[in-house]
Design a protein around this motif. Structure first.
Motif, PDB file in Angstrom:
ATOM      1  N   LEU A   1      -5.574  -9.775  -6.075  1.00 41.28           N
ATOM      2  CA  LEU A   1      -6.066  -8.542  -6.681  1.00 41.28           C
ATOM      3  C   LEU A   1      -7.452  -8.190  -6.146  1.00 41.28           C
ATOM      4  O   LEU A   1      -7.759  -7.021  -5.905  1.00 41.28           O
ATOM      5  CB  LEU A   1      -6.071  -8.654  -8.208  1.00 41.28           C
ATOM      6  N   ALA A   2      -8.285  -9.216  -5.932  1.00 37.21           N
ATOM      7  CA  ALA A   2      -9.615  -8.973  -5.356  1.00 37.21           C
ATOM      8  C   ALA A   2      -9.480  -8.477  -3.915  1.00 37.21           C
ATOM      9  O   ALA A   2     -10.177  -7.537  -3.505  1.00 37.21           O
ATOM     10  CB  ALA A   2     -10.456 -10.246  -5.411  1.00 37.21           C
ATOM     11  N   LEU A   3      -8.577  -9.085  -3.142  1.00 36.93           N
ATOM     12  CA  LEU A   3      -8.334  -8.645  -1.765  1.00 36.93           C
ATOM     13  C   LEU A   3      -7.827  -7.199  -1.749  1.00 36.93           C
ATOM     14  O   LEU A   3      -8.290  -6.381  -0.941  1.00 36.93           O
ATOM     15  CB  LEU A   3      -7.308  -9.564  -1.088  1.00 36.93           C
ATOM     16  N   ALA A   4      -6.907  -6.888  -2.640  1.00 42.00           N
ATOM     17  CA  ALA A   4      -6.357  -5.533  -2.703  1.00 42.00           C
ATOM     18  C   ALA A   4      -7.448  -4.523  -3.041  1.00 42.00           C
ATOM     19  O   ALA A   4      -7.536  -3.453  -2.420  1.00 42.00           O
ATOM     20  CB  ALA A   4      -5.222  -5.468  -3.726  1.00 42.00           C
ATOM     21  N   GLU A   5      -8.288  -4.864  -3.997  1.00 40.53           N
ATOM     22  CA  GLU A   5      -9.366  -3.968  -4.418  1.00 40.53           C
ATOM     23  C   GLU A   5     -10.307  -3.663  -3.248  1.00 40.53           C
ATOM     24  O   GLU A   5     -10.648  -2.507  -2.986  1.00 40.53           O
ATOM     25  CB  GLU A   5     -10.133  -4.636  -5.564  1.00 40.53           C
ATOM     26  N   THR A   6     -10.710  -4.691  -2.524  1.00 42.18           N
ATOM     27  CA  THR A   6     -11.585  -4.521  -1.358  1.00 42.18           C
ATOM     28  C   THR A   6     -10.896  -3.699  -0.277  1.00 42.18           C
ATOM     29  O   THR A   6     -11.502  -2.800   0.327  1.00 42.18           O
ATOM     30  CB  THR A   6     -11.978  -5.911  -0.798  1.00 42.18           C
TER      31      THR A   6
ATOM     32  N   HIS B   1       3.880  -8.402   6.559  1.00 41.60           N
ATOM     33  CA  HIS B   1       2.576  -8.119   5.987  1.00 41.60           C
ATOM     34  C   HIS B   1       2.557  -6.730   5.344  1.00 41.60           C
ATOM     35  O   HIS B   1       3.446  -5.929   5.557  1.00 41.60           O
ATOM     36  CB  HIS B   1       1.502  -8.207   7.073  1.00 41.60           C
ATOM     37  N   VAL B   2       1.524  -6.495   4.575  1.00 47.37           N
ATOM     38  CA  VAL B   2       1.342  -5.221   3.876  1.00 47.37           C
ATOM     39  C   VAL B   2       0.437  -4.317   4.707  1.00 47.37           C
ATOM     40  O   VAL B   2      -0.565  -4.757   5.266  1.00 47.37           O
ATOM     41  CB  VAL B   2       0.722  -5.433   2.487  1.00 47.37           C
ATOM     42  N   VAL B   3       0.810  -3.047   4.764  1.00 47.09           N
ATOM     43  CA  VAL B   3      -0.030  -2.016   5.369  1.00 47.09           C
ATOM     44  C   VAL B   3      -0.361  -1.033   4.253  1.00 47.09           C
ATOM     45  O   VAL B   3       0.535  -0.481   3.611  1.00 47.09           O
ATOM     46  CB  VAL B   3       0.680  -1.292   6.531  1.00 47.09           C
ATOM     47  N   ILE B   4      -1.659  -0.846   4.013  1.00 51.55           N
ATOM     48  CA  ILE B   4      -2.110   0.112   2.998  1.00 51.55           C
ATOM     49  C   ILE B   4      -2.400   1.426   3.702  1.00 51.55           C
ATOM     50  O   ILE B   4      -3.136   1.471   4.695  1.00 51.55           O
ATOM     51  CB  ILE B   4      -3.374  -0.407   2.269  1.00 51.55           C
ATOM     52  N   LEU B   5      -1.803   2.498   3.182  1.00 49.94           N
ATOM     53  CA  LEU B   5      -1.917   3.820   3.814  1.00 49.94           C
ATOM     54  C   LEU B   5      -2.921   4.684   3.057  1.00 49.94           C
ATOM     55  O   LEU B   5      -3.016   4.623   1.835  1.00 49.94           O
ATOM     56  CB  LEU B   5      -0.549   4.502   3.817  1.00 49.94           C
ATOM     57  N   PRO B   6      -3.667   5.529   3.790  1.00 49.96           N
ATOM     58  CA  PRO B   6      -4.608   6.427   3.111  1.00 49.96           C
ATOM     59  C   PRO B   6      -3.860   7.501   2.321  1.00 49.96           C
ATOM     60  O   PRO B   6      -2.693   7.776   2.598  1.00 49.96           O
ATOM     61  CB  PRO B   6      -5.411   7.039   4.267  1.00 49.96           C
ATOM     62  N   ALA B   7      -4.557   8.072   1.371  1.00 49.41           N
ATOM     63  CA  ALA B   7      -3.932   9.103   0.514  1.00 49.41           C
ATOM     64  C   ALA B   7      -3.604  10.359   1.273  1.00 49.41           C
ATOM     65  O   ALA B   7      -4.131  10.674   2.281  1.00 49.41           O
ATOM     66  CB  ALA B   7      -4.857   9.428  -0.654  1.00 49.41           C
TER      67      ALA B   7
ATOM     68  N   GLY C   1      -3.247   4.445  -6.863  1.00 49.46           N
ATOM     69  CA  GLY C   1      -2.851   5.775  -6.431  1.00 49.46           C
ATOM     70  C   GLY C   1      -2.628   5.925  -4.934  1.00 49.46           C
ATOM     71  O   GLY C   1      -2.486   7.044  -4.447  1.00 49.46           O
ATOM     72  N   LEU C   2      -2.596   4.832  -4.213  1.00 49.76           N
ATOM     73  CA  LEU C   2      -2.305   4.872  -2.785  1.00 49.76           C
ATOM     74  C   LEU C   2      -0.891   4.347  -2.551  1.00 49.76           C
ATOM     75  O   LEU C   2      -0.224   3.908  -3.484  1.00 49.76           O
ATOM     76  CB  LEU C   2      -3.310   4.023  -1.991  1.00 49.76           C
ATOM     77  N   THR C   3      -0.458   4.388  -1.303  1.00 44.68           N
ATOM     78  CA  THR C   3       0.856   3.842  -0.973  1.00 44.68           C
ATOM     79  C   THR C   3       0.695   2.701   0.019  1.00 44.68           C
ATOM     80  O   THR C   3      -0.311   2.613   0.737  1.00 44.68           O
ATOM     81  CB  THR C   3       1.791   4.917  -0.373  1.00 44.68           C
ATOM     82  N   SER C   4       1.695   1.848   0.043  1.00 38.61           N
ATOM     83  CA  SER C   4       1.697   0.721   0.962  1.00 38.61           C
ATOM     84  C   SER C   4       3.133   0.445   1.368  1.00 38.61           C
ATOM     85  O   SER C   4       4.075   0.888   0.710  1.00 38.61           O
ATOM     86  CB  SER C   4       1.085  -0.518   0.300  1.00 38.61           C
ATOM     87  N   GLU C   5       3.278  -0.282   2.449  1.00 37.84           N
ATOM     88  CA  GLU C   5       4.610  -0.674   2.901  1.00 37.84           C
ATOM     89  C   GLU C   5       4.506  -2.042   3.551  1.00 37.84           C
ATOM     90  O   GLU C   5       3.430  -2.456   3.994  1.00 37.84           O
ATOM     91  CB  GLU C   5       5.183   0.352   3.867  1.00 37.84           C
ATOM     92  N   SER C   6       5.632  -2.741   3.577  1.00 38.51           N
ATOM     93  CA  SER C   6       5.693  -4.027   4.257  1.00 38.51           C
ATOM     94  C   SER C   6       6.244  -3.798   5.656  1.00 38.51           C
ATOM     95  O   SER C   6       7.182  -3.028   5.836  1.00 38.51           O
ATOM     96  CB  SER C   6       6.592  -5.002   3.496  1.00 38.51           C
ATOM     97  N   GLU C   7       5.650  -4.468   6.616  1.00 32.98           N
ATOM     98  CA  GLU C   7       6.094  -4.367   7.999  1.00 32.98           C
ATOM     99  C   GLU C   7       6.245  -5.756   8.591  1.00 32.98           C
ATOM    100  O   GLU C   7       5.623  -6.709   8.117  1.00 32.98           O
ATOM    101  CB  GLU C   7       5.087  -3.571   8.835  1.00 32.98           C
TER     102      GLU C   7
ATOM    103  N   VAL D   1       0.102  -7.199  -4.135  1.00 33.70           N
ATOM    104  CA  VAL D   1      -0.718  -6.206  -3.429  1.00 33.70           C
ATOM    105  C   VAL D   1      -0.103  -4.816  -3.556  1.00 33.70           C
ATOM    106  O   VAL D   1      -0.807  -3.844  -3.849  1.00 33.70           O
ATOM    107  CB  VAL D   1      -0.911  -6.605  -1.949  1.00 33.70           C
ATOM    108  N   HIS D   2       1.217  -4.698  -3.365  1.00 34.15           N
ATOM    109  CA  HIS D   2       1.875  -3.388  -3.502  1.00 34.15           C
ATOM    110  C   HIS D   2       1.625  -2.800  -4.886  1.00 34.15           C
ATOM    111  O   HIS D   2       1.340  -1.603  -5.019  1.00 34.15           O
ATOM    112  CB  HIS D   2       3.388  -3.503  -3.275  1.00 34.15           C
ATOM    113  N   ASP D   3       1.743  -3.618  -5.918  1.00 33.49           N
ATOM    114  CA  ASP D   3       1.520  -3.139  -7.290  1.00 33.49           C
ATOM    115  C   ASP D   3       0.084  -2.659  -7.481  1.00 33.49           C
ATOM    116  O   ASP D   3      -0.155  -1.619  -8.116  1.00 33.49           O
ATOM    117  CB  ASP D   3       1.856  -4.227  -8.312  1.00 33.49           C
ATOM    118  N   ALA D   4      -0.888  -3.403  -6.947  1.00 30.72           N
ATOM    119  CA  ALA D   4      -2.296  -3.015  -7.078  1.00 30.72           C
ATOM    120  C   ALA D   4      -2.568  -1.705  -6.335  1.00 30.72           C
ATOM    121  O   ALA D   4      -3.290  -0.837  -6.838  1.00 30.72           O
ATOM    122  CB  ALA D   4      -3.200  -4.128  -6.552  1.00 30.72           C
ATOM    123  N   VAL D   5      -1.979  -1.554  -5.160  1.00 30.09           N
ATOM    124  CA  VAL D   5      -2.162  -0.335  -4.367  1.00 30.09           C
ATOM    125  C   VAL D   5      -1.561   0.860  -5.111  1.00 30.09           C
ATOM    126  O   VAL D   5      -2.181   1.928  -5.192  1.00 30.09           O
ATOM    127  CB  VAL D   5      -1.535  -0.499  -2.961  1.00 30.09           C
TER     128      VAL D   5
END
Length: 151
Positions: free
Chosen positions: A94-99, A145-151, A132-138, A124-128
């Motif tokens: 959760l700390a990693l996701a927040e950062t 791994h998780v990729v966090i996408l900008p809004a 209010g952002l989106t993420s996907e696993s690749e 991580v997906h749940d935290a993202v």
């Protein structure tokens, strides 16, 4: 709710037997968290049941899910924790996701994280999503791994 409690009972019986065979002391605690049964094993040194990077814990969880499936004929989403390992992982993730979320918001660019287990990616997906952002696993295991996408 009753079905999940039944899954927890089956899992606890299976794990109790396993602990007896391995001659390990452990206290089992069953619960229902959201839409899944949860079993925690606590006690003295149970690091053997966690293994390096939680690999033994993951395998033990899958074996326990198979034991539940054998009894019920239904696939289980049961979560197993040993010695609070998953709880500690969740806090760290959760700390990693927040950062990471803050970094994506500031840069406006997507961010790829290090490879993670399915459990870790889910946290991580749940935290993202909550942020209010989106993420996907690749990628493919073991490099998924998780990729966090900008809004």
């Amino acid at each position: 709710m009753q079905r999940l409690e039944h899954e927890g009972d089956i899992a606890a019986d299976y794990l109790e037997e396993l602990l007896d065979i391995a001659d390990l002391d452990g206290d089992l605690d069953m619960d229902v968290e959201g839409d899944r049964a949860s079993v925690q094993i606590g006690g003295a040194d149970l690091s053997l049941l966690v293994g390096r990077n939680g690999e033994v814990l993951e395998a033990l969880q899958e074996l326990t899910r198979l034991a539940v499936y054998r009894e019920t004929g239904e696939r289980s989403r049961l979560m197993l924790d040993v010695g609070g390992h998953r709880a500690q992982q969740r806090t760290r993730l959760l700390a990693l996701a927040e950062t990471s979320i803050a970094e994506v918001r500031a840069s406006g660019e997507s961010l790829s994280l290090e490879p993670m287990s399915a459990f870790e990616r889910k946290v991580v997906h749940d935290a993202v999503a909550t942020a209010g952002l989106t993420s996907e696993s690749e990628g493919a295991e073991p490099n998924r791994h998780v990729v966090i996408l900008p809004a």
